[in-house]
Structure formats: C-alpha cells, structure tokens
Design a protein around this motif. Structure first.
Motif, PDB file in Angstrom:
ATOM      1  N   ILE A   1      19.283  -8.452   3.789  1.00  0.00           N
ATOM      2  CA  ILE A   1      20.229  -7.354   3.516  1.00  0.00           C
ATOM      3  C   ILE A   1      20.260  -7.164   2.009  1.00  0.00           C
ATOM      4  CG2 ILE A   1      22.627  -6.570   3.636  1.00  0.00           C
ATOM      5  CD1 ILE A   1      22.722  -8.391   6.199  1.00  0.00           C
ATOM      6  N   LEU A   2      19.895  -5.984   1.583  1.00  0.00           N
ATOM      7  CA  LEU A   2      19.878  -5.660   0.154  1.00  0.00           C
ATOM      8  C   LEU A   2      21.128  -4.850  -0.176  1.00  0.00           C
ATOM      9  CD1 LEU A   2      18.462  -5.310  -2.650  1.00  0.00           C
ATOM     10  CD2 LEU A   2      17.255  -3.350  -1.652  1.00  0.00           C
ATOM     11  N   LYS A   3      21.858  -5.325  -1.203  1.00  0.00           N
ATOM     12  CA  LYS A   3      23.012  -4.552  -1.723  1.00  0.00           C
ATOM     13  C   LYS A   3      22.624  -4.127  -3.132  1.00  0.00           C
ATOM     14  CE  LYS A   3      26.390  -4.130  -3.924  1.00  0.00           C
ATOM     15  NZ  LYS A   3      26.396  -3.078  -4.984  1.00  0.00           N
TER      16      LYS A   3
ATOM     17  N   ALA B   1      16.185   2.087  -3.962  1.00  0.00           N
ATOM     18  CA  ALA B   1      16.439   1.145  -2.863  1.00  0.00           C
ATOM     19  C   ALA B   1      16.325   1.904  -1.542  1.00  0.00           C
ATOM     20  CB  ALA B   1      17.819   0.521  -3.002  1.00  0.00           C
ATOM     21  N   ASN B   2      16.801   3.138  -1.559  1.00  0.00           N
ATOM     22  CA  ASN B   2      16.679   3.975  -0.370  1.00  0.00           C
ATOM     23  C   ASN B   2      15.209   4.276  -0.077  1.00  0.00           C
ATOM     24  OD1 ASN B   2      18.070   5.679   1.631  1.00  0.00           O
ATOM     25  ND2 ASN B   2      16.894   7.269   0.606  1.00  0.00           N
ATOM     26  N   LYS B   3      14.466   4.469  -1.153  1.00  0.00           N
ATOM     27  CA  LYS B   3      13.023   4.721  -1.011  1.00  0.00           C
ATOM     28  C   LYS B   3      12.337   3.481  -0.429  1.00  0.00           C
ATOM     29  CE  LYS B   3       9.608   7.202  -1.302  1.00  0.00           C
ATOM     30  NZ  LYS B   3       9.478   8.404  -0.512  1.00  0.00           N
ATOM     31  N   LEU B   4      12.808   2.309  -0.853  1.00  0.00           N
ATOM     32  CA  LEU B   4      12.227   1.075  -0.307  1.00  0.00           C
ATOM     33  C   LEU B   4      12.511   0.998   1.205  1.00  0.00           C
ATOM     34  CD1 LEU B   4      10.685  -1.527  -1.043  1.00  0.00           C
ATOM     35  CD2 LEU B   4      12.884  -2.615  -1.531  1.00  0.00           C
ATOM     36  N   ALA B   5      13.704   1.434   1.597  1.00  0.00           N
ATOM     37  CA  ALA B   5      14.017   1.466   3.037  1.00  0.00           C
ATOM     38  C   ALA B   5      13.062   2.428   3.754  1.00  0.00           C
ATOM     39  CB  ALA B   5      15.470   1.891   3.236  1.00  0.00           C
ATOM     40  N   GLU B   6      12.765   3.546   3.123  1.00  0.00           N
ATOM     41  CA  GLU B   6      11.817   4.498   3.742  1.00  0.00           C
ATOM     42  C   GLU B   6      10.434   3.862   3.877  1.00  0.00           C
ATOM     43  OE1 GLU B   6      11.664   8.280   1.759  1.00  0.00           O
ATOM     44  OE2 GLU B   6      13.831   8.553   1.902  1.00  0.00           O
TER      45      GLU B   6
ATOM     46  N   ASP C   1       0.835  -1.215   0.000  1.00  0.00           N
ATOM     47  CA  ASP C   1       0.000   0.000   0.000  1.00  0.00           C
ATOM     48  C   ASP C   1       0.865   1.258   0.000  1.00  0.00           C
ATOM     49  OD1 ASP C   1      -2.152  -1.665   0.064  1.00  0.00           O
ATOM     50  OD2 ASP C   1      -2.551  -1.420   2.218  1.00  0.00           O
ATOM     51  N   LEU C   2       1.948   1.216   0.778  1.00  0.00           N
ATOM     52  CA  LEU C   2       2.810   2.405   0.850  1.00  0.00           C
ATOM     53  C   LEU C   2       3.517   2.656  -0.487  1.00  0.00           C
ATOM     54  CD1 LEU C   2       4.245   1.873   4.436  1.00  0.00           C
ATOM     55  CD2 LEU C   2       2.827   3.789   3.682  1.00  0.00           C
ATOM     56  N   ILE C   3       3.878   1.580  -1.169  1.00  0.00           N
ATOM     57  CA  ILE C   3       4.477   1.761  -2.511  1.00  0.00           C
ATOM     58  C   ILE C   3       3.437   2.386  -3.429  1.00  0.00           C
ATOM     59  CG2 ILE C   3       5.401   0.565  -4.554  1.00  0.00           C
ATOM     60  CD1 ILE C   3       6.665  -1.484  -2.620  1.00  0.00           C
TER      61      ILE C   3
ATOM     62  N   PHE D   1      14.094  -1.128  -8.890  1.00  0.00           N
ATOM     63  CA  PHE D   1      13.044  -1.303  -7.884  1.00  0.00           C
ATOM     64  C   PHE D   1      12.266  -2.596  -8.122  1.00  0.00           C
ATOM     65  CE2 PHE D   1       9.128  -0.137  -5.546  1.00  0.00           C
ATOM     66  CZ  PHE D   1       9.698   0.314  -4.371  1.00  0.00           C
ATOM     67  N   MET D   2      11.974  -2.859  -9.390  1.00  0.00           N
ATOM     68  CA  MET D   2      11.201  -4.060  -9.699  1.00  0.00           C
ATOM     69  C   MET D   2      11.999  -5.324  -9.336  1.00  0.00           C
ATOM     70  SD  MET D   2       9.406  -5.157 -13.241  1.00  0.00           S
ATOM     71  CE  MET D   2      10.877  -5.770 -14.003  1.00  0.00           C
ATOM     72  N   LEU D   3      13.276  -5.342  -9.719  1.00  0.00           N
ATOM     73  CA  LEU D   3      14.075  -6.540  -9.457  1.00  0.00           C
ATOM     74  C   LEU D   3      14.344  -6.709  -7.960  1.00  0.00           C
ATOM     75  CD1 LEU D   3      16.513  -6.324 -12.495  1.00  0.00           C
ATOM     76  CD2 LEU D   3      14.564  -7.848 -12.230  1.00  0.00           C
ATOM     77  N   GLU D   4      14.495  -5.573  -7.255  1.00  0.00           N
ATOM     78  CA  GLU D   4      14.702  -5.682  -5.801  1.00  0.00           C
ATOM     79  C   GLU D   4      13.467  -6.269  -5.131  1.00  0.00           C
ATOM     80  OE1 GLU D   4      17.654  -1.873  -6.083  1.00  0.00           O
ATOM     81  OE2 GLU D   4      15.724  -1.595  -5.102  1.00  0.00           O
ATOM     82  N   THR D   5      12.286  -5.788  -5.551  1.00  0.00           N
ATOM     83  CA  THR D   5      11.067  -6.264  -4.882  1.00  0.00           C
ATOM     84  C   THR D   5      10.741  -7.714  -5.269  1.00  0.00           C
ATOM     85  OG1 THR D   5       9.677  -5.271  -6.581  1.00  0.00           O
ATOM     86  CG2 THR D   5      10.055  -3.971  -4.602  1.00  0.00           C
TER      87      THR D   5
END
Ligand code: NAD
Length: 506
Positions: free
Chosen positions: A188-190, A199-204, A91-93, A170-174
């Motif tokens: 742990i995401l690198k 990726a920083n936004k995903l952390a937020e 939902d936040l995304i 973002f897509m591949l990280e998620t």
C-alpha cells in the motif's frame, strides 16, 4: 491528460485528469467522496482534484492487500512468473518516460531535464530488483556435525506500507515498491499529498501490467489521517518511510503499539568540504549541482559548504557567478535548470530562513527570478556568506536552494564542525591528497560519503543515514535482506541426537 508528445512547452496549458485511489485493482473515489486540490507550483493554479483517502479507505486497501498475499495468486506464484511482472512494469515505465516526466514536473516544479532522468532510473529499479532477488536472495546452511543441518530462508513480510515525500516522488516510490514486490510482498503506497500525479501513473502502469488484484494499492490523502491509519493498522507488517525527521519520530511512536518493522530515510544537513589542494573547477560544478539541482529540495544536498581559507575568496567569486547564471524558468521547458518550490508554505519557510540568515549575520547573495515566472513559488539560488556552523541556518534543514558557506583552516577543525549537527545523511570531500580523502571521509559522521564526486549512486550500494537522518538502509541487497523479508531458520535433525527424557522411568 494529453500525451506529453502533444504537450505544450508551457506548464500553464497542461490539463491533467482528476486522480482516484487505486484499491484492489480498481480506480475508486474515497468512500466519503472527499477530495483535495492539487496545486501547480509554477502557476499556483489547480492542476486537478485528488481523492482524499481516510481510515476507511486504508482499511479497504489493507483487506485487499492481505487477501492478495494470503490467498491470491501472488503469495504462491513462482519466482520466475513474478519477475515477468516486475520486468513488464519496467518496460511500461520506459514506454511512458516522457509523459511521467511531464506529470512529475508540473506536480513538483522539478525541471523536466531532471525528471526525465529520474523516471528512466525508476524503471531500472524494477529490473535491478528482478536480477537481485533471483541471483542473491538465498539463505545459508549450517551443518552441525552429523546431527543437524540448519538452513535459513527469506520470506516476504506480507502487507507493507510505503510512505513517501514530494521531492522526487516517482523515483523514491519505486525505490520502495520495486524491492517490496520483487520479494513477494503486497503493497500500500501513501504518496505525499503535494505530489500525487505520478503515483497515480504508477497505479496505471501496474494495472496495465496485469498485476493480480490487491497486490499494489495507492491511497492518497493527508499524513495525519491516511498515513497515520496505515501506520496504526495491525495487519500492516512494516512501514518504509521517507520524509522529515520529525514525521519519522511520530511514525516510530505510532507504530509501536503494533510492533512494526520500520525503515526511516529522513532529513539532512550535509557538508561539502573543499581543501586547498582540490580540483576547484570540479568541486565548484559539484557544489553548485549538489544544492541547486532538484530546486534545492534534495535530502542529500550539500547545504553546508566548508571552504579552506586559502581558496575561499576565489571559490566564492566563482559561486557568485554560477548562482547568477543558473537558468530559472518553467519546469516544463527542457532548457530550465531551476524551478519553483513545491508550494506556498514551503516558499514561506525557505524565505523565512533567508531572513533569519541576515539576522544571524550572513551576507545573502541570490540569483534573479525573471519577471515572467513570478506567479510560481520561486526562491532563487541563494548563497549565505560569512556563515558559522553554530548558526540556526547551518544547523536546521531548510530543504531549499540555500548554500551556507563556512571558512575553515585545519582538517581537525573542519571534521569537528561537519559533525557538529544532528543530521548524518551524506558528505562530500574534495582533495587531491588520497590519504586525507579517506581519512576525512571515514571521520565525517554520515551514512554516505563521496570523495571528489557529487552524489552519484550505483543501485547496488546502501542508501541511508545515521544520527537524525535515519534508521536502516535502502537499496542493494540491504533492502531485500534487511527490510522486505524475514529470515527464517529451519533446523533439520539428520541423526539421533540426544533429547532429554523427562519423566521416563529408568
Ligand atoms: P513529510 O515528513 O512532511 O511527509 C512525508 C510523507 O509522510 C507524506 O506522504 C506525508 O503525508 C506523510 N506523513 C506526514 N505525517 C504523517 C503521519 N503522522 N503518519 C504517517 N504519515 C505521515 O516530508 P516531506 O515534506 O514530504 O519531504 C521532505 C523531507 O523528506 C525532507 O526532510 C527531506 O530531507 C526528506 N527526504 C529524505 C530522503 C532520504 O532518503 N533520507 C529522501 C527524500 C526526502
């Protein structure tokens, strides 16, 4: 950063904040206070500074993630409660699609019309895995006469390391984060050093979702330092990697000492085959989109297009027209179809391959980069005509907007050529002969084949390649059963079965 709604339609006016590491629920500087510059591919100016994590930061993140798994609330949390978090993340995304898409575009050069779709899809990854884990993640039971009942359960692995590339970050990280968290692991995401913003936004997002401390961590940094430290860490149980084939082989070697489970999503050189009975208009749409969307930086791109000799000339004429008309421009402009490559180094690599194509005997046809965008790393949409499959430009992954066009005559010949390459990620077959469609799709050596379609993916299907394109599959139930959990079998004696009586006096 300004919210995207207030954003300019011009990449050069957008300012973004510096990026920190996210460890144990806090945004922190690297311990050595090191940073690197993040460059905008459209302007080649600095977007922002990024904290450069190294081994000591990775160690700190692993301690946090291990603690969160072993003694934090995550490890013992009820599934339903865990899924509340997973759905909240989705939902936040969704609430921030515009802003995340804008960040992705200025970070990678991908046109915003394409990043918007990818971000919305990223939210779906979380919802999908919430449903998948709740409905499908169960074991089997094996009754053994009246003596035993054996059953399997699937347990999370613990701390997992996720290493991702820059081409659709973002897509591949998620794709990785959603199944990893939904099955109860800590992460742990690198992220790739060239695309740290989302990726920083995903952390937020995780922070806002209130995820317990240490469950999700992001350590930015270079592959050879931060990435290598993650791979070598004895408390990291598994590495899911997407990136170049050569990097994949290094990671497999480096993970051997700690005997890690690894998943490899690697490079490709995928064929698209057009027979003379195909719907040529649709094949053309798919061929053009398949190599020139994502600025050509797509692992499943149809970089080798095989045309039957009867339709070759007319197809090439149509390709030339399309290539000349693709709208090249600022990634943040919603009408742009095609943006700049990720950085100067990649621009140089792709440009060198185009020079090589000329030396190898190809005729090169290209679109025209408008004057106003020349500061960016633009390689225009490019056709390599008169290509043959043995050329280096047909054998090596260029990972840019470059389509090699190869003529063929028979089905046997085109299957042999399609398979005569070290990669095996994707393939596309265009024909209206149903038998041939199935036959060729089954014969082409690739993990994923599409007949009369471009790359369209349902989240339930396995994603991945064979040969040098990878090991293992992501997506669907493959991710949760085959990678992010460990099957465990419990043997229960339900009667008095025979037990040998060693040492017992008769
Ligand atoms: P890359 O291999 O250079 O980098 C990927 C990630 O690996 C980055 O985060 C990088 O920092 C890290 N890394 C580099 N060296 C490392 C090391 N020694 N130890 C640990 N981590 C290390 O790839 P890229 O250039 O970012 O991405 C493009 C490549 O990714 C292309 O080959 C493309 O085909 C592939 N790709 C594959 C898929 C797939 O699903 N098969 C999807 C997207 C991209």
């Amino acid at each position: 950063m300004k919210k995207s709604t207030e954003m300019s339609k011009d990449s050069t006016n957008i300012k973004v904040d510096d990026v920190k590491l996210y460890i144990n629920g806090e945004f922190v500087n690297a311990q050595a206070q090191t940073t690197f510059e993040n460059i905008n591919p459209f302007s080649n100016e600095v977007n922002n500074l990024v904290a450069e994590g190294r081994k000591e930061d990775m160690d700190k993140a692993v301690i946090a993630a291990k603690q969160a798994f072993k003694s934090g609330p995550w490890g013992s949390m009820k599934m339903e409660e865990r899924m509340v978090y997973i759905n909240r993340i989705a939902d936040l995304i969704d609430e921030d699609v515009e802003e995340i898409a804008s960040l992705e575009s200025i970070d990678t050069g991908l046109p915003i019309a394409q990043t918007r779709k990818m971000i919305a899809r990223a939210a779906e990854n979380f919802r999908f895995y919430s449903r998948m884990v709740q409905s499908k993640l169960h074991g089997e039971s094996y009754p053994v006469d009246n003596e035993f009942i054996n059953y399997t359960i699937y347990k999370p692995l613990g701390v997992v390391g996720l290493i991702t590339p820059w081409n659709a970050p973002f897509m591949l990280e998620t794709w990785k984060v959603a199944p990893a968290l939904a099955t109860g692991n800590t992460v742990i995401l690198k992220p790739a050093e060239l695309s740290p913003l989302t990726a920083n936004k995903l952390a937020e997002v995780m922070d806002k979702a209130g995820l317990p401390k240490g469950v999700f961590n992001v350590v930015h940094g270079y592959g050879e330092t931060a990435g290598a430290a993650l791979v070598a860490h004895p408390d990291v149980e598994a590495i899911s990697f997407t990136g170049e084939t050569t990097t994949g082989t290094i990671i497999i070697k480096n993970s051997a000492d700690t005997l890690k489970k690894t998943s490899m999503e690697l490079g490709g050189k995928s064929p698209l085959i057009v027979f003379d009975d195909a719907d040529l208009e649709r094949a053309l749409d798919a061929a053009v989109w398949g190599i020139f969307s994502f600025n050509g930086e797509r692992c499943t791109a149809n970089s080798r297009v095989f045309l039957h000799k009867n339709i070759k000339d007319q197809f090439i004429e149509a390709l030339k027209e399309r290539v000349g008309n693709i709208k090249i421009g600022d990634p943040i402009d919603p009408t742009t179809q095609f943006g700049p490559l990720i950085d100067k180094e990649h621009f140089k690599k792709v440009s060198e391959y185009i020079e090589l194509a000329k030396q190898e005997g190809c005729e090169v046809i290209q679109g025209i980069v408008p004057e106003g965008v020349k500061a960016g790393n633009f390689v225009p949409p490019t056709l390599l005509l008169n290509a043959t499959n043995d050329m280096r430009v047909c054998q090596e992954e260029i990972f840019g907007p470059v389509m090699a066009v190869i003529e063929f005559e028979t089905e046997e010949q085109v299957i042999a050529a399609a398979n005569d390459v070290k990669y095996g990620l994707a393939g596309y077959v265009w024909t209206n002969d149903i038998k041939r469609g199935h036959r060729v799709a089954q014969a082409v050596e690739a993990g994923m084949l599409w007949v009369n379609s471009q790359n369209v993916r349902d989240l339930r299907i396995p994603f991945g390649g064979m040969k040098s394109s990878g090991i293992g599959r992501e997506g669907g139930h493959y991710a949760i059963f085959e990678f992010y959990t460990e099957p465990k079998v419990i043997h229960i004696a339900i009667g008095d079965h025979h037990i040998p009586q060693f040492g017992k006096k008769k």
